[in-house]
Design a protein around this motif. Structure first.
Motif, mmCIF file in Angstrom:
data_model
loop_
_atom_site.group_PDB
_atom_site.id
_atom_site.type_symbol
_atom_site.label_atom_id
_atom_site.label_comp_id
_atom_site.label_asym_id
_atom_site.label_seq_id
_atom_site.Cartn_x
_atom_site.Cartn_y
_atom_site.Cartn_z
ATOM 1 N N VAL A 13 0.844 -1.196 0.000
ATOM 2 C CA VAL A 13 0.000 0.000 0.000
ATOM 3 C C VAL A 13 0.882 1.250 0.000
ATOM 4 N N LEU A 14 1.909 1.257 0.820
ATOM 5 C CA LEU A 14 2.813 2.403 0.867
ATOM 6 C C LEU A 14 3.512 2.615 -0.471
ATOM 7 N N ILE A 15 4.040 1.559 -1.044
ATOM 8 C CA ILE A 15 4.733 1.671 -2.332
ATOM 9 C C ILE A 15 3.776 2.134 -3.420
ATOM 10 N N ALA A 16 2.578 1.574 -3.453
ATOM 11 C CA ALA A 16 1.599 1.969 -4.475
ATOM 12 C C ALA A 16 1.228 3.439 -4.337
ATOM 13 N N ARG A 17 0.985 3.887 -3.117
ATOM 14 C CA ARG A 17 0.633 5.293 -2.904
ATOM 15 C C ARG A 17 1.781 6.221 -3.281
ATOM 16 N N GLU A 18 3.011 5.847 -2.924
ATOM 17 C CA GLU A 18 4.172 6.665 -3.269
ATOM 18 C C GLU A 18 4.360 6.747 -4.784
ATOM 19 N N ALA A 19 3.925 5.722 -5.498
ATOM 20 C CA ALA A 19 4.035 5.690 -6.954
ATOM 21 C C ALA A 19 2.879 6.422 -7.635
ATOM 22 N N GLY A 20 1.917 6.906 -6.846
ATOM 23 C CA GLY A 20 0.805 7.662 -7.409
ATOM 24 C C GLY A 20 -0.480 6.878 -7.585
ATOM 25 N N ALA A 21 -0.489 5.632 -7.138
ATOM 26 C CA ALA A 21 -1.709 4.830 -7.254
ATOM 27 C C ALA A 21 -2.706 5.233 -6.178
ATOM 28 N N ILE A 22 -3.957 4.964 -6.453
ATOM 29 C CA ILE A 22 -5.019 5.116 -5.467
ATOM 30 C C ILE A 22 -5.283 3.713 -4.923
ATOM 31 N N VAL A 23 -5.378 3.593 -3.612
ATOM 32 C CA VAL A 23 -5.573 2.288 -2.987
ATOM 33 C C VAL A 23 -6.936 2.277 -2.301
ATOM 34 N N HIS A 24 -7.744 1.309 -2.673
ATOM 35 C CA HIS A 24 -9.080 1.147 -2.093
ATOM 36 C C HIS A 24 -9.194 -0.244 -1.529
ATOM 37 N N ARG A 25 -10.216 -0.449 -0.719
ATOM 38 C CA ARG A 25 -10.448 -1.802 -0.224
ATOM 39 C C ARG A 25 -11.448 -2.493 -1.129
ATOM 40 N N HIS A 26 -12.644 -2.046 -1.191
ATOM 41 C CA HIS A 26 -13.664 -2.725 -1.984
ATOM 42 C C HIS A 26 -14.706 -1.719 -2.428
#
Length: 64
Positions: A13-26
């Protein structure tokens, strides 16, 4: 049933957010440490990915 524990996804989650991704659960709910599923994608692709996952769940007979 498959699900995530916080320690399974924290680094991703941290890596994805730092790369600019949006992280959701469901179904477009913000990701939290209590999330049992994780979806991460670039902002332009997230809505399509959430729709694909929801469609796959529906075909599998799941509603969660």
């Amino acid at each position: 049933m498959l699900f995530n524990n916080p320690w399974d996804t924290a680094a991703g989650v941290l890596i994805a957010r730092e790369a600019g991704a949006i992280v959701h659960r469901h179904r477009r709910h913000p990701h939290t440490t209590k999330a049992r599923a994780t979806i991460a994608a670039c902002p332009n692709f997230l809505a399509d990915l959430v729709e694909l996952v929801a469609g796959a769940e529906k075909e599998a007979g799941r509603t969660t």
